[in-house]
Design a protein around this motif. Structure first.
Motif, mmCIF file in Angstrom:
data_model
loop_
_atom_site.group_PDB
_atom_site.id
_atom_site.type_symbol
_atom_site.label_atom_id
_atom_site.label_comp_id
_atom_site.label_asym_id
_atom_site.label_seq_id
_atom_site.Cartn_x
_atom_site.Cartn_y
_atom_site.Cartn_z
ATOM 1 N N TYR A 1 0.848 -1.190 0.000
ATOM 2 C CA TYR A 1 0.000 0.000 0.000
ATOM 3 C C TYR A 1 0.882 1.237 0.000
ATOM 4 O O TYR A 1 2.079 1.180 0.334
ATOM 5 N N ASP A 2 0.312 2.356 -0.369
ATOM 6 C CA ASP A 2 0.989 3.652 -0.274
ATOM 7 C C ASP A 2 0.316 4.465 0.818
ATOM 8 O O ASP A 2 -0.869 4.795 0.712
ATOM 9 N N SER A 3 1.062 4.762 1.871
ATOM 10 C CA SER A 3 0.542 5.535 2.993
ATOM 11 C C SER A 3 0.621 7.026 2.690
ATOM 12 O O SER A 3 1.714 7.552 2.437
ATOM 13 N N ARG A 4 -0.511 7.703 2.713
ATOM 14 C CA ARG A 4 -0.528 9.135 2.434
ATOM 15 C C ARG A 4 0.352 9.900 3.420
ATOM 16 O O ARG A 4 1.103 10.803 3.039
ATOM 17 N N SER A 5 0.270 9.552 4.685
ATOM 18 C CA SER A 5 1.039 10.279 5.701
ATOM 19 C C SER A 5 2.540 10.120 5.494
ATOM 20 O O SER A 5 3.308 11.064 5.710
ATOM 21 N N GLU A 6 2.979 8.949 5.043
ATOM 22 C CA GLU A 6 4.406 8.738 4.800
ATOM 23 C C GLU A 6 4.890 9.580 3.629
ATOM 24 O O GLU A 6 5.984 10.160 3.678
ATOM 25 N N SER B 1 -5.244 6.681 3.546
ATOM 26 C CA SER B 1 -5.060 7.136 4.916
ATOM 27 C C SER B 1 -4.693 5.949 5.802
ATOM 28 O O SER B 1 -4.918 4.782 5.442
ATOM 29 N N GLU B 2 -4.141 6.252 6.972
ATOM 30 C CA GLU B 2 -3.797 5.188 7.915
ATOM 31 C C GLU B 2 -5.056 4.427 8.331
ATOM 32 O O GLU B 2 -5.026 3.204 8.521
ATOM 33 N N GLU B 3 -6.156 5.150 8.459
ATOM 34 C CA GLU B 3 -7.413 4.515 8.853
ATOM 35 C C GLU B 3 -7.876 3.510 7.803
ATOM 36 O O GLU B 3 -8.310 2.397 8.129
ATOM 37 N N ALA B 4 -7.782 3.892 6.527
ATOM 38 C CA ALA B 4 -8.192 2.987 5.456
ATOM 39 C C ALA B 4 -7.274 1.769 5.393
ATOM 40 O O ALA B 4 -7.747 0.630 5.233
ATOM 41 N N ILE B 5 -5.978 1.988 5.506
ATOM 42 C CA ILE B 5 -5.007 0.889 5.457
ATOM 43 C C ILE B 5 -5.278 -0.108 6.567
ATOM 44 O O ILE B 5 -5.294 -1.329 6.356
ATOM 45 N N GLU B 6 -5.498 0.386 7.770
ATOM 46 C CA GLU B 6 -5.753 -0.507 8.900
ATOM 47 C C GLU B 6 -7.096 -1.214 8.752
ATOM 48 O O GLU B 6 -7.239 -2.380 9.127
ATOM 49 N N PRO C 1 -12.924 1.437 3.799
ATOM 50 C CA PRO C 1 -14.222 0.983 4.319
ATOM 51 C C PRO C 1 -15.177 2.138 4.568
ATOM 52 O O PRO C 1 -14.809 3.140 5.170
ATOM 53 N N GLY C 2 -16.408 1.983 4.064
ATOM 54 C CA GLY C 2 -17.437 2.975 4.312
ATOM 55 C C GLY C 2 -17.306 4.260 3.531
ATOM 56 O O GLY C 2 -18.148 5.161 3.664
ATOM 57 N N TRP C 3 -16.297 4.389 2.691
ATOM 58 C CA TRP C 3 -16.082 5.629 1.949
ATOM 59 C C TRP C 3 -15.930 5.393 0.455
ATOM 60 O O TRP C 3 -16.636 6.003 -0.347
#
Length: 380
Positions: free
Chosen positions: A18-23, A39-44, A344-346
């Motif tokens: 995955y590519d983390s936006r925050s990183e 986002s970290e939330e989506a990745i998790e 999820p959910g988005w």
């Protein structure tokens, strides 16, 4: 606890790329450059679902994957890949190409298909050849290749499509961007002056990629969720985007919490970056009944045909729009997304699936199942 077993793969070992936006933001890249990353939330959220299949190794992006492959011998049964990549029209193909070179199974389409589908111009050329409806278009070459005497209007005048593009409105967009980047209401042009201006602006912003000029499709807009590969590919949901500009009396969903009710957004009928990244009443989303709605069935048929022709795999989305507002309108393909968002959910793909009765964990199970079947495994 794992929720699936298989005589061949009783407990999956999954690598997750995955590519983390925050990183990427921490490395100094702009929010726009990172718009396609998760986002970290989506990745998790994705990882949590995958852990119900077995163990998950959080790999990260291309460089992290390269380090692991060159310094160890990973024993993954499968890599679940959502890497968008960075740099050029081949960016989505970077991780798949590396996994192909190492002979490691992975989800979603191969490197060739991902490169092709990111280039909307080449995608349209292929689909047009096979008779899949798509708006008449011309392709303005990358700005870095322009001669001093270059003229945007001459591209249309010298094209075989000149008669289909001799009236307005037209629609202009970069050929190889996602997430609505480079697309706003200004891309819908009503005269030659606006056309030349937006081509100039987009070519400066994206100088290494072609710019598409298409006939504007004035009808209803749809997105179709697809699961499977080849003969097993099927539509799992069709969602209509209802723009309030043309439907001012359309009821607004009272169960949705909107983050903005900016009146300017209510006047838009182009689903671009400014609408994709906010929660606005415009457009309204309507999930159509695939089992009984002939419009949904016709749209899904075009979407699945394109999916198969392009060699897309496992799961994703196809966007379409009718050519007119008439009852006999024809659904034209806008673009194919073989690496659809899974937040999820988005994201549209899981939301489409849920509307069709497929919960999030089941959706990821179907994706993994499709991928493993291609590699002669089956998860049940």
């Amino acid at each position: 606890m794992p929720v699936r077993t298989s005589p061949l793969v009783p407990h999956l070992k999954i690598g997750f790329t995955y590519d983390s936006r925050s990183e990427w933001l921490a490395l100094g890249y702009s929010p726009e450059q990172c718009a396609e990353f998760d986002s970290e939330e989506a990745i998790e959220g994705i990882a949590a679902s995958l852990r119900k299949l077995g163990t998950v190794q959080m790999i990260g992006g291309l460089k992290s994957l390269t380090k692991i492959l060159t310094t160890s011998k990973p024993d993954w049964d499968l890599v679940f890949n959502i890497c968008e990549g960075f740099g050029g029209t081949g960016r989505e193909a970077q991780v798949p190409a590396l996994l192909e070179a190492w002979g490691i199974p992975f989800t979603f389409s191969d490197s060739a298909t991902l490169s092709l589908c990111l280039d909307k111009a080449k995608t349209k050329m292929i689909l047009e050849y096979y008779g899949v409806p798509t708006a008449p278009f011309v392709c303005v070459p990358p700005r870095i290749n322009w001669a001093e005497s270059f003229c945007t209007l001459s591209v249309i005048q010298n094209s075989a499509q000149r008669h289909a593009l001799n009236s307005f409105p037209l629609f202009v967009k970069p050929a190889a961007e996602g997430t609505g980047l480079g697309i706003t209401q200004a891309n819908k042009v009503s005269d030659e002056g606006q056309l030349v201006k937006i081509v100039e602006e987009l070519s400066k912003r994206y100088p290494t990629q072609p710019i598409l000029i298409e006939r504007f499709l004035a009808g209803r807009e749809f997105t179709v969720g697809i699961i499977g590969t080849g003969a097993d590919a099927r539509a799992i949901g069709v969602r209509e985007l209802v723009f309030l500009k043309d439907n001012p009396d359309f009821p607004i969903d009272s169960g949705t919490i909107y983050t903005t009710r900016d009146p300017a957004l209510l006047e838009l009928d182009v689903y671009g970056y400014d609408l994709k990244h906010v929660s606005s009443p415009n457009p309204q989303y309507v999930d159509l009944d695939l089992s009984s709605d002939p419009v949904a069935q016709g749209v899904a048929e075009v979407a699945v045909k394109a999916w198969k022709l392009l060699g897309c795999r496992d799961g994703g989305r196809v966007d379409l729009r009718n050519d007119t507002k008439a009852k006999n309108a024809v659904a034209n393909l806008i673009e194919v997304n073989p690496l659809a968002g899974l937040a999820p959910g988005w994201s549209d793909f899981p939301v489409l699936a849920q509307a069709g009765g497929i919960e999030y964990d089941r959706l990821l199970s179907l994706i993994v199942d499709s991928a493993l079947e291609r590699y002669k495994y089956r998860v049940r």
